[in-house]
Write a protein that holds these residues in place. Structure first.
Motif, PDB file in Angstrom:
ATOM      1  N   GLN A 139      21.615  15.132  25.116  1.00  0.00           N
ATOM      2  CA  GLN A 139      20.625  15.458  26.152  1.00  0.00           C
ATOM      3  C   GLN A 139      19.690  16.575  25.691  1.00  0.00           C
ATOM      4  OE1 GLN A 139      23.445  16.031  29.481  1.00  0.00           O
ATOM      5  NE2 GLN A 139      22.313  14.440  30.552  1.00  0.00           N
ATOM      6  N   LYS A 140      20.245  17.546  24.963  1.00  0.00           N
ATOM      7  CA  LYS A 140      19.411  18.621  24.403  1.00  0.00           C
ATOM      8  C   LYS A 140      18.367  18.053  23.435  1.00  0.00           C
ATOM      9  CE  LYS A 140      21.545  22.184  22.659  1.00  0.00           C
ATOM     10  NZ  LYS A 140      22.611  23.019  22.054  1.00  0.00           N
ATOM     11  N   GLY A 142      17.041  15.026  23.467  1.00  0.00           N
ATOM     12  CA  GLY A 142      16.003  14.360  24.269  1.00  0.00           C
ATOM     13  C   GLY A 142      15.062  15.357  24.912  1.00  0.00           C
ATOM     14  N   MET A 143      15.635  16.455  25.416  1.00  0.00           N
ATOM     15  CA  MET A 143      14.835  17.504  26.053  1.00  0.00           C
ATOM     16  C   MET A 143      13.858  18.119  25.055  1.00  0.00           C
ATOM     17  SD  MET A 143      16.361  20.953  27.768  1.00  0.00           S
ATOM     18  CE  MET A 143      15.339  22.359  28.150  1.00  0.00           C
ATOM     19  N   ARG A 146      10.952  15.789  24.407  1.00  0.00           N
ATOM     20  CA  ARG A 146      10.039  15.756  25.564  1.00  0.00           C
ATOM     21  C   ARG A 146       9.172  17.004  25.632  1.00  0.00           C
ATOM     22  NH1 ARG A 146      11.056  18.137  30.126  1.00  0.00           N
ATOM     23  NH2 ARG A 146      13.326  18.050  29.905  1.00  0.00           N
ATOM     24  N   SER A 182       9.345  11.395  29.622  1.00  0.00           N
ATOM     25  CA  SER A 182      10.720  11.434  30.142  1.00  0.00           C
ATOM     26  C   SER A 182      11.560  10.265  29.613  1.00  0.00           C
ATOM     27  CB  SER A 182      10.719  11.423  31.672  1.00  0.00           C
ATOM     28  OG  SER A 182      10.187  10.216  32.155  1.00  0.00           O
ATOM     29  N   ASP A 185      14.242  11.396  27.164  1.00  0.00           N
ATOM     30  CA  ASP A 185      15.491  11.948  27.713  1.00  0.00           C
ATOM     31  C   ASP A 185      16.546  10.848  27.797  1.00  0.00           C
ATOM     32  OD1 ASP A 185      14.994  14.723  28.240  1.00  0.00           O
ATOM     33  OD2 ASP A 185      13.619  14.112  29.818  1.00  0.00           O
ATOM     34  N   ASP A 186      16.108   9.632  28.179  1.00  0.00           N
ATOM     35  CA  ASP A 186      17.044   8.504  28.325  1.00  0.00           C
ATOM     36  C   ASP A 186      17.364   7.862  26.978  1.00  0.00           C
ATOM     37  OD1 ASP A 186      16.847   8.921  31.066  1.00  0.00           O
ATOM     38  OD2 ASP A 186      15.143   7.567  31.256  1.00  0.00           O
ATOM     39  N   SER A 823      11.871  24.216  31.695  1.00  0.00           N
ATOM     40  CA  SER A 823      12.962  23.944  30.749  1.00  0.00           C
ATOM     41  C   SER A 823      14.231  24.697  31.140  1.00  0.00           C
ATOM     42  CB  SER A 823      12.552  24.339  29.322  1.00  0.00           C
ATOM     43  OG  SER A 823      11.544  23.487  28.845  1.00  0.00           O
ATOM     44  N   TRP A 826      15.780  22.731  33.901  1.00  0.00           N
ATOM     45  CA  TRP A 826      16.316  21.466  33.376  1.00  0.00           C
ATOM     46  C   TRP A 826      17.585  21.713  32.560  1.00  0.00           C
ATOM     47  CZ3 TRP A 826      15.753  16.595  34.533  1.00  0.00           C
ATOM     48  CH2 TRP A 826      16.197  15.606  33.636  1.00  0.00           C
ATOM     49  N   TYR A 827      17.561  22.768  31.735  1.00  0.00           N
ATOM     50  CA  TYR A 827      18.729  23.105  30.908  1.00  0.00           C
ATOM     51  C   TYR A 827      19.912  23.484  31.802  1.00  0.00           C
ATOM     52  CZ  TYR A 827      21.591  25.385  27.331  1.00  0.00           C
ATOM     53  OH  TYR A 827      22.623  25.731  26.498  1.00  0.00           O
ATOM     54  N   LEU A 830      21.366  20.342  33.208  1.00  0.00           N
ATOM     55  CA  LEU A 830      22.206  19.653  32.214  1.00  0.00           C
ATOM     56  C   LEU A 830      23.550  20.354  32.050  1.00  0.00           C
ATOM     57  CD1 LEU A 830      19.736  18.744  29.291  1.00  0.00           C
ATOM     58  CD2 LEU A 830      20.384  17.369  31.274  1.00  0.00           C
TER      59      LEU A 830
END
Length: 1179
Positions: A139-140, A142-143, A146, A182, A185-186, A823, A826-827, A830
């Motif tokens: 996930q990090k 993907g972030m 983005r 986004s 991220d997926d 961020s 969002w972090y 997560l």
């Protein structure tokens, strides 16, 4: 990895709602600037390489080169995790075989069973920990991708050339920043399964062969059949994603224009055509969304029932080959299929789906990044063909320009400044500028922030200099009256300031900069004569007297002070030297300050998402009967699913076959029905939100930034379109699966409830504890996203100013700061999700380990154990998905908030005016007080006046006197107190459309929309071609439109930016001519046009609106001096209302003083005109 550092935050979140101050600082590895520059360097490298090879640069290659090393490492851990998942069923098989041949005296078997149990325990713990380390790092990754892409997109937006601006829109860039990026991220979560999946299948085939022999080939054949099917699904997702993205671009672009031009849309009563336009885009969007949702439903149904179909065919063949079914073979086979089922039916197809969707997004971002940029060095522009034309600005004179220059028609004044700024590409010649430029644009630009921020524009505060600039720009009095002085926050595009205030802040920004050359593009047009004179004398010829200034102006009275005059027409003309004269008159009268509204903070809901919110969400997609059907189908699908395996275990093969068929059928119907309802919910809520926005009062748009509104229509609707339905369906499916497994487990092994019930209680407490904080973090994530879009929209609007001030890097830094704040949220989202999931998984692992050791000697533990492992996987996933649904429901909550906004009066009421109303054009104000909001200041006080039929009335007053508020009251942009009659009918009793459609307005800020010229003139298609061309002829625009590529069908650039401000005003005049109403209001409409065009417009108005009542608000007194009467406003009250010549007989009157301030010659001309009108009598 236990993310224990989050515990203090969870404790705070459990006690009270989290605020922005509770957040941590962004980690260095997630800084927008660092990530953006890193990816940018790879993109630049790719562009250089491609240029050498004469091919198109690939953004995809740049992204891969930037991130492949770190992401590849995560692939190894993915492989280890999936291998561990395969080991579990093997160990389970050995344990089950021990229990099948259970002998209390077999100590060697018990010892082996203990080792198998230990292996199971270790694999469970390893999976619990490794999965979250892996998932978190993925996930990090993907972030980071983005954030880096967002940084690059904004950086590119600041560099776009004007021709490139015509190829994109604010809506498209917002869509790139919200939805396209986004996708990564997926993508990062599933991509590794494209290679891990096939390897995993191959290993499981080998293990199954050892377990049940050739029978496994049937199941594997079915699995292999599913893979190409999923690949085809992925391709179809890609097609629908491409179509949807384009439609979303159009919708958000239209929304951006609607929100920006809402005041004009309301005054024209154009809400319905714009609603139809957005509805058209949204309907097409929903059609594609529904198709992709049905594909997702088929995907989920496959995932739901694939294992049952595979088990059915596998054991059917197994029995036909003469084998006997045993519990261990059933559970090992089911577990092995289960180990790869998720990979084959979910992860692998999701990887394909996300890959194809991401490739579409990469292509769209690449197209944007390849758009043309302004040359890096904007001080010197060269065209080698002809270097004879040179334009220089030299120290020590107002404007020194050689006798020849290349300027592009048809609106040369702004084009000249554009060429100097480097914004306009030169056909030939050179522009050389020596020294630092600063620029005040024609249409004042301010950005969200304080007034002080807007004036300083990145410079250090020098109190003495700042004070001097405020006085020179006539802002001192305004600052004293504002609630927070110059620290008052102003809204998006300065919506909370008046036109005059924006113009003066815009000028003050340019003056405060310590530049060498000042380019001033008509800064006096938006202010009245007195303020204009103050600005000219105290600012342009005062504080700037020792600097070179190029002043574009239509106000000829100031020309005698110029050192040189450059007269521009369609083609270039030589300079006309002008004598230098001193001008030292002083203005003694106090300059009135204006009322301002202040921007409001974005609201945030508190507490849990209520059950009522879920009900409203589902009811938006189906009626009560539809929801009952959905519920019944869900239950039936679950019952058939739950009893499949037990029926096989007791050798009820025919029952198993029937249940499997029912599971497939009801699983597919359930998924399709669920997705249909949820997509319909999104469609309904978008429509409700848009309808509510259209009906919201103008004050709402004045105090809410564009980005805040667009955030709802882009990101929140985007999540409701795609993410929420998938998560919602999955959560419900897993919840029902869990209940089914518990019921079946309890029927077979009742004592398992002894462990399940306390575990369920712990899970629910953990979920509640987690959601208290997680929900607030998600809400903060939503509100910290809005400033990103607001900053983008504002920056694109003021691009010329930003580039003229060389402030690109500073605006990039502000964007990065907004992104960094987002961020952080969002972090935290997560990490908090990992905090929760890790604890759930560890609890599940401990539960299974206890079960293994506590009942190691019991004969029925095999069934209990297999159910426990199944149950735990579902249990914790269901709890996590239910928490994720609640987090995503914050988007529904935010959209729902905008469906319940305060509404203005109805568009139509039972009282309809006669068809020919108003036949005369008599307007009467009776004791009218007016305020823009209930708690706002009163801007019109006790107004009593009548505008007689066919009368031409001029409305004048200093800046902030209430002139535009008079128009707002007449159009009921807010409800006035008192009574306004039109032809004897009380306007407050009429519907707003019935009122507004019967009055024409040429507004202060002309607005064109991204559509054809035809649609801009006639959105309802009520007029013939001949009428449209005639209206353009009347306003002298016919030749301009005829030169367009597709004439009337030419698509205009965003906000009509390929027309000058003056030309946009003429289009507004053409609209008024077409409407043929008895009442015409002209609000500062000729402020930005030259005197000659102004004269043509006035002549057109006199001829075309001879039989109309005309109210003209103007700063230029020569525009209204020939009116029948003039209304003089001051501080919202009528100070005088009489014929112009009569008003000029009063030396103490405001109007007399305003005339005198235009200069001696101009004042004499105005007096002569007034006398002539007086002698001629009424029009």
């Amino acid at each position: 990895m236990a993310v224990h550092w989050l515990n203090p935050l969870f404790r705070i979140g459990y006690k009270r709602s989290l605020e922005q101050e509770d957040l941590y600082n962004v980690l260095p590895e997630f800084r927008s600037k660092t990530l953006g520059l890193t990816l940018q360097s790879y993109w630049d490298e790719e562009c250089l390489k491609s240029a050498k090879e004469l091919k198109k640069p690939s953004f995809c290659k740049a992204v891969i080169r930037c991130y492949w090393k770190s992401y590849s490492l995560l692939g190894i851990f993915t492989f280890i995790e999936e291998a561990t998942m395969i080991v579990q069923p093997v160990l389970l098989g050995y344990l089950l075989r021990y229990f099948e041949t259970y002998d209390p005296n077999d100590y060697h078997g018990l010892e082996l069973a203990c080792y198998y149990a230990l292996g199971m325990s270790l694999s469970l713990l390893l999976l619990a920990v490794m999965h979250h380390i892996l998932f978190f790092n993925i996930q990090k990754a993907g972030m980071k991708i983005r954030v880096a892409m967002c940084n690059m997109i904004f950086r590119k937006a600041l560099c776009l050339s004007n021709s490139a601006r015509g190829k994109t829109t604010t809506g498209q860039i917002v869509n790139l920043l919200s939805n396209d990026v986004s996708k990564f991220d997926d993508l990062t979560m599933f991509l590794h399964y494209l290679w891990v999946g096939p390897i995993q299948v191959a290993v499981v085939v080998a293990l199954l062969w050892g377990e049940i022999g050739p029978s496994c080939l049937v199941g594997i054949a079915l699995l292999i059949f599913l893979m190409p099917l999923q690949t085809q699904f992925g391709r179809m997702f890609s097609v629908y994603r491409s179509r949807t993205a384009v439609l979303t671009d159009h919708r958000i672009r239209t929304m951006n224009e609607v929100v920006t031009g809402m005041r004009i849309i309301k005054m024209y009563a154009w809400e319905k055509p714009f609603a139809a336009l957005v509805s058209e885009y949204r309907t097409e969007e929903i059609v594609n969304l529904m198709k992709s949702s049905m594909l997702r439903a088929a995907n989920m149904a496959t995932y739901f029932s694939a294992s049952k179909i595979i088990v059915l065919f596998t054991f059917a063949v197994y029995v036909m080959l003469g084998n006997t079914i045993t519990a261990s073979r059933v559970f090992v086979t089911v577990s092995l299929y289960g180990a790869i089922r998720l990979t084959v039916t979910h992860f692998f197809p999701s990887a394909l789906e996300k890959l194809f969707e991401s490739l579409v997004s990469i292509e769209r971002i690449q197209t944007f990044l390849n758009l043309e940029e302004l040359p890096k060095n904007t001080n010197v522009f060269c065209q080698p063909k002809d270097a004879s034309h040179i334009l220089k600005s030299c120290q020590g004179s107002s404007a020194t320009i050689p006798t020849e220059t290349a300027v592009l028609p048809p609106f040369p004044q702004s084009s000249l400044l554009s060429a100097i700024l480097g914004e306009l590409p030169l056909d030939k010649g050179v522009v050389k500028v020596k020294g630092q430029l600063t620029y005040a644009c024609q249409q004042p630009w301010v950005f969200p922030g304080t007034i002080r921020d807007n004036i300083l524009f990145g410079k250090e505060l020098d109190p003495a200099k700042y004070e001097k600039v405020l006085r020179a720009c006539a802002l001192k009095r305004d600052m004293e009256l504002l609630p927070d002085g110059d620290l008052t926050l102003i809204g998006d595009r300065g919506a909370t300031l008046s036109g005059g205030q924006k113009a003066r802040v815009n000028l003050a920004r340019a003056v405060y900069q310590d530049a060498d050359i000042y380019l001033l593009d008509d800064p006096l047009s938006a202010v009245d004569g007195e303020v204009g004179r103050h600005l000219f004398e105290k600012c342009i010829c005062g504080i700037l007297k020792d600097k070179p200034r190029i002043l574009v102006t239509h106000q000829l009275q100031y020309l005698k002070v110029a050192d040189q005059i450059l007269v521009l027409k369609e083609v270039c003309r030589p300079l006309l030297p002008c004598p230098i004269t001193e001008h030292n008159s002083v203005i003694n009268s106090s300059l009135k300050a204006e009322h301002t509204q202040t921007a409001v903070e974005e609201g945030r809901s508190q507490g849990t998402i209520s059950t009522d919110m879920y009900y409203k969400y589902l009811r938006a997609g189906a009626n009560i009967f539809g929801l009952v059907v959905l519920f019944v189908v869900n239950i039936v699908a679950q019952v058939t699913h739950a009893f499949c395996i037990p029926s096989l275990e007791v050798n009820a093969k025919h029952v198993f076959s029937g249940l499997t068929a029912a599971t497939v059928l009801f699983g597919l119907v359930r998924a399709m029905l669920f997705f249909y309802v949820l997509v319909k919910s999104t469609e309904t809520l978008h429509k409700r939100m848009f309808d509510t926005i259209l009906r919201a009062p103008v004050h709402f748009f004045d105090v809410n930034p564009i980005g805040r509104v667009l955030n709802r229509f882009s990101k929140d609707i985007g999540q409701m379109d795609v993410l929420l339905p998938i998560t919602f369906v999955d959560a419900c499916q897993v919840l029902l699966l869990t209940i089914g497994v518990i019921v079946v487990s309890a029927m077979v092994v009742p004592w398992i409830l002894i462990l399940v019930v306390p575990l369920l209680i712990i899970f629910l407490f953990l979920r509640r504890y987690f959601l208290q904080t997680s929900r607030d973090i998600k809400r903060l994530e939503g509100t910290t996203r809005s400033p990103v879009f607001s900053h983008l929209s504002s920056s694109l609007h003021g691009l010329w100013t930003i580039r003229a001030f060389r402030a690109e890097q500073r605006f990039q830094n502000v964007f990065d700061a907004h992104q960094d704040l987002h961020s952080v949220t969002w972090y935290l989202f997560l990490t908090s999700s990992r905090w929760f999931a890790l604890r759930l998984d560890l609890l599940c692992a401990v539960f299974v380990i206890i079960l293994i050791y506590a009942y190691l000697g019991a004969g029925d533990v095999g069934l209990a154990l297999s159910y426990a492992i199944t149950l735990m996987g579902m249990f914790q996933w269901g709890v996590r998905q239910s928490a994720e649904v609640e987090n995503l429901m914050t988007s529904v909550e935010r959209v729902m908030e905008y469906t319940e906004l305060e509404s203005e009066a109805p568009w139509e009421t039972e009282k309809r005016p006669p068809l020919d109303w108003p036949s005369q054009g008599l307007v009467t104000f009776d004791g009218v007080n007016f305020s823009y909001s209930a708690d706002g200041p009163v801007v019109l006080r006790n107004m009593n006046a009548a505008f007689l039929p066919r009368e031409k009335v001029g409305v004048v007053g200093r800046t902030g006197a209430g002139k535009s508020s008079l128009v707002s009251a007449l159009f009921r942009l807010a409800e006035p107190q008192g009574k306004i009659y039109v032809d004897g009918i009380l306007t407050s009793e009429l519907g707003l459309h019935d009122l507004r459609q019967k009055m024409s307005i040429i507004p202060q800020d002309p607005v064109l929309f991204t559509d054809t010229m035809r649609k801009n003139l006639d959105p309802f298609n009520q007029h013939s071609d001949e009428e449209l061309w005639n209206s353009l002829q009347e306003v002298h625009l016919k030749s301009v439109v005829e030169e367009l590529p597709a004439k009337m069908e030419t698509l205009l650039a965003e906000s009509g930016s390929n027309f000058s401000v003056g030309q946009r005003q003429l289009v507004c005049l053409a609209r008024a001519i077409l409407r043929k109403n008895r009442i015409l209001i002209i609000d500062e409409a000729t402020a930005h046009v030259d005197p000659r065009t102004d004269e043509l417009i006035q002549r057109t108005i006199r001829e075309k609106f001879r039989d109309c009542t005309v109210l003209t608000i103007a700063h230029r007194l020569n525009t209204i001096i020939d009116s029948d009467r003039i209304m003089v406003l001051d501080a919202g009250e009528i100070q005088a209302y009489d014929a112009p010549y009569t008003l000029l007989q009063d030396p103490e009157g405001i109007f007399y003083k305003m005339v005198q301030q235009t200069g001696q010659q101009e004042a004499e001309d105005l007096l002569a005109s007034a006398k002539q009108v007086s002698a001629a009598g009424p029009h």
